[in-house]
Design a protein around this motif. Structure first.
Motif, PDB file in Angstrom:
ATOM      1  N   LYS A   1       0.806  -1.220   0.000  1.00  0.00           N
ATOM      2  CA  LYS A   1       0.000   0.000   0.000  1.00  0.00           C
ATOM      3  C   LYS A   1       0.834   1.263   0.000  1.00  0.00           C
ATOM      4  CE  LYS A   1      -1.434  -1.591   4.018  1.00  0.00           C
ATOM      5  NZ  LYS A   1      -2.443  -1.913   5.007  1.00  0.00           N
TER       6      LYS A   1
ATOM      7  N   ASP B   1      -5.040  -5.754   0.053  1.00  0.00           N
ATOM      8  CA  ASP B   1      -5.348  -5.282   1.401  1.00  0.00           C
ATOM      9  C   ASP B   1      -6.796  -5.697   1.674  1.00  0.00           C
ATOM     10  OD1 ASP B   1      -4.747  -4.018   3.732  1.00  0.00           O
ATOM     11  OD2 ASP B   1      -4.355  -2.050   2.842  1.00  0.00           O
ATOM     12  N   SER B   2      -7.048  -6.322   2.824  1.00  0.00           N
ATOM     13  CA  SER B   2      -8.344  -6.986   3.022  1.00  0.00           C
ATOM     14  C   SER B   2      -9.530  -6.027   2.865  1.00  0.00           C
ATOM     15  CB  SER B   2      -8.390  -7.670   4.395  1.00  0.00           C
ATOM     16  OG  SER B   2      -8.134  -6.722   5.410  1.00  0.00           O
ATOM     17  N   GLU B   3      -9.366  -4.786   3.351  1.00  0.00           N
ATOM     18  CA  GLU B   3     -10.474  -3.821   3.274  1.00  0.00           C
ATOM     19  C   GLU B   3     -10.755  -3.454   1.818  1.00  0.00           C
ATOM     20  OE1 GLU B   3      -7.713  -3.579   4.944  1.00  0.00           O
ATOM     21  OE2 GLU B   3      -8.325  -3.710   7.048  1.00  0.00           O
TER      22      GLU B   3
ATOM     23  N   ASN C   1      -2.040   2.657   9.916  1.00  0.00           N
ATOM     24  CA  ASN C   1      -2.399   1.718   8.848  1.00  0.00           C
ATOM     25  C   ASN C   1      -3.736   2.113   8.218  1.00  0.00           C
ATOM     26  OD1 ASN C   1      -2.158  -0.726   7.251  1.00  0.00           O
ATOM     27  ND2 ASN C   1      -3.795  -1.546   8.523  1.00  0.00           N
ATOM     28  N   LYS C   2      -4.707   2.500   9.064  1.00  0.00           N
ATOM     29  CA  LYS C   2      -6.009   2.883   8.499  1.00  0.00           C
ATOM     30  C   LYS C   2      -5.892   4.203   7.764  1.00  0.00           C
ATOM     31  CE  LYS C   2      -7.912   0.076   9.124  1.00  0.00           C
ATOM     32  NZ  LYS C   2      -8.062  -1.197   8.361  1.00  0.00           N
TER      33      LYS C   2
ATOM     34  N   GLU D   1      -4.555   3.373   4.519  1.00  0.00           N
ATOM     35  CA  GLU D   1      -5.613   2.704   3.750  1.00  0.00           C
ATOM     36  C   GLU D   1      -6.667   3.685   3.240  1.00  0.00           C
ATOM     37  OE1 GLU D   1      -7.109  -0.583   6.006  1.00  0.00           O
ATOM     38  OE2 GLU D   1      -5.251  -1.724   5.778  1.00  0.00           O
TER      39      GLU D   1
HETATM   40 MG    MG Z   1      -5.768  -3.710   5.665  1.00  0.00          MG
END
Ligand code: MG
Ligand code: NAD
Length: 397
Positions: free
Chosen positions: A136, A161-163, A228-229, A232
């Motif tokens: 990312k 990235d899972s989201e 991290n968020k 993201e």
């Molecule tokens: Mg993630």
């Protein structure tokens, strides 16, 4: 042949030729686990690692890779020795990582951690590849340049990235203007409910011990600070055609709902699953088809309750900083990313405290407008300056 039909061919070829950049890391190893569960479906072209020769060579042999590249040039001889007699080519240094990214492949997993992944990931994009993007930081630092190259070179980005993978699965790209909000979920990390005073004393070991996900050290610290968020949020802004004010963050400690997309009629679509990276990775490996994944099946009755809460930007200012950088635009997200990488390393090395991470990023960001991002050269100089400044500030703390 047009870019689109090249992509369609690449997506359907069997066995699918795959290269993994960052093969020895957490995402790289989850990818390899999936390949091992689908014998005959994939053929490995190239694997890369930075330092771990043993793991790289063992996986290259077991998977029958054609090329293995080690980033650390000093380990070239070790890699050659470990691959002796296998027929697998051994390369070393940055040029070898880029060669690994350029070699023909139907899918390239970009799973190097941090800004170090930028050049190899860009090389795969410029070769017009389908790129499964875990790295990312590349999109955070170089968003406008990446998006421009993806379009110009006919590449495809599949979010790992899972989201973002969740959003990708439920996002109606043909009617993007009917999307009213994206809700990015966050576990909240190991200190979700810790009082502000306790955060000052957090140790690296505590920060790395994530309650739900098992990941590399850097992203684990980012999850603990909520940076991290923040990263993201910036990543989502580049991947999905939704303006920044309509991308929100929602704390969801169980990490079962991996993100949500709200439409104008009030419908909200989400992707759910056990917190296991092999699910989004399997989606990328199979895309546009699906392949079997080994994650435990979701037993909602056993889980019983899913909870949600608003993020606390006072205890976790990283989220606010990332939004600030995204709004400022240009090179500001690159500055944020560079300062954060330096700060996380200083924290892991015991040189600064946990709360210093966001404070240091804020100081570097506040030092003035970062300016526009016009080229990779300008990005390199922005990155270099932000790192130098962050290192100076880290030494003062
Ligand atoms: Mg993630
Ligand atoms: P990791 O630290 O476990 O692995 C990193 C990989 O990159 C290793 O193979 C390492 O050899 C390689 N590498 C490290 N430094 C390098 C350098 N300077 N040059 C070239 N290669 C280098 O990291 P990870 O947790 O697997 O994360 C990889 C990426 O995926 C990160 O960008 C992370 O944010 C993202 N991501 C990870 C997860 C996860 O569950 N681990 C989830 C979502 C996104």
């Amino acid at each position: 042949m047009s870019g689109a039909s090249t992509i369609a061919l690449a997506a359907h070829r069997r066995p699918r030729r795959i290269s993994i950049l960052g093969a020895t890391g957490s995402v790289g190893q989850s990818t390899i686990d999936l390949l091992s569960r689908h014998p005959g479906a994939f053929q490995v072209e190239a694997l890369t690692a930075q330092r771990n020769v043993e793991r790289l060579a063992a996986d290259a042999r077991r998977l029958g890779a054609r090329f293995a590249a080690i980033g650390d040039e000093a380990r070239h001889a070790d890699l050659k020795a470990a691959l002796a007699g296998s027929g697998i080519e051994a390369g070393a240094g940055r040029a070898a990582l880029i060669e690994a990214a350029r070699r023909p492949a139907d899918l390239t997993m970009a799973a190097i951690v941090g800004y170090a992944g930028l050049e190899p990931t860009m090389a795969a994009i410029e070769a017009g590849r389908i790129v499964a993007l875990a790295n990312k930081e590349t999109l955070v630092a170089a968003g406008p340049l990446v998006v421009e190259r993806v379009k110009a070179c006919g590449a495809t980005l599949l979010p790992v990235d899972s989201e973002h993978n969740a959003i990708f699965q439920v996002f109606d790209f043909a009617r993007a203007e009917r999307v009213s909000r994206i809700l990015l979920t966050a576990s909240g990390g190991p200190f979700r409910d810790a009082p502000a005073e306790a955060l000052a004393r957090v140790t690296p070991d505590q920060a790395i011990a994530h309650p739900v996900w098992s990941m590399g050290a850097k992203i684990s610290v980012d999850s603990a600070t909520l940076m991290n968020k923040g990263l993201e949020l910036i990543e989502a802004a580049w991947l999905f055609p939704v303006p920044e004010p309509r991308i929100e963050v929602l704390i969801h400690p169980q990490s079962i709902v991996h993100s949500l997309v709200e439409y104008v009629d009030g419908s909200v679509l989400a992707q759910l699953g056990a917190p296991d990276m092999r699910t989004p990775i399997a989606y990328a490996l199979g895309w546009p088809d699906r392949i079997a994944g080994p994650a435990p099946r979701l037993d909602l009755a056993a889980i019983g309750r899913l909870t949600f809460q608003a993020p606390d930007e006072t205890r976790f200012p990283a989220l606010r900083l990332a939004r600030q950088a995204l709004r400022a635009g240009g090179a500001a997200p690159a500055v944020l990313n560079a300062a954060n990488e330096v700060a996380v390393e200083a924290f892991l090395g015991g040189r600064i405290g946990f709360l210093d991470i966001a404070a240091l990023v804020a100081s570097v960001l506040d030092e003035g407008p970062a300016g526009p991002l016009t080229s990779l050269e300008s990005l390199r100089s922005v990155d270099r300056r932000a790192r130098a400044r962050a290192n100076e500030l880290a030494q003062k703390r």
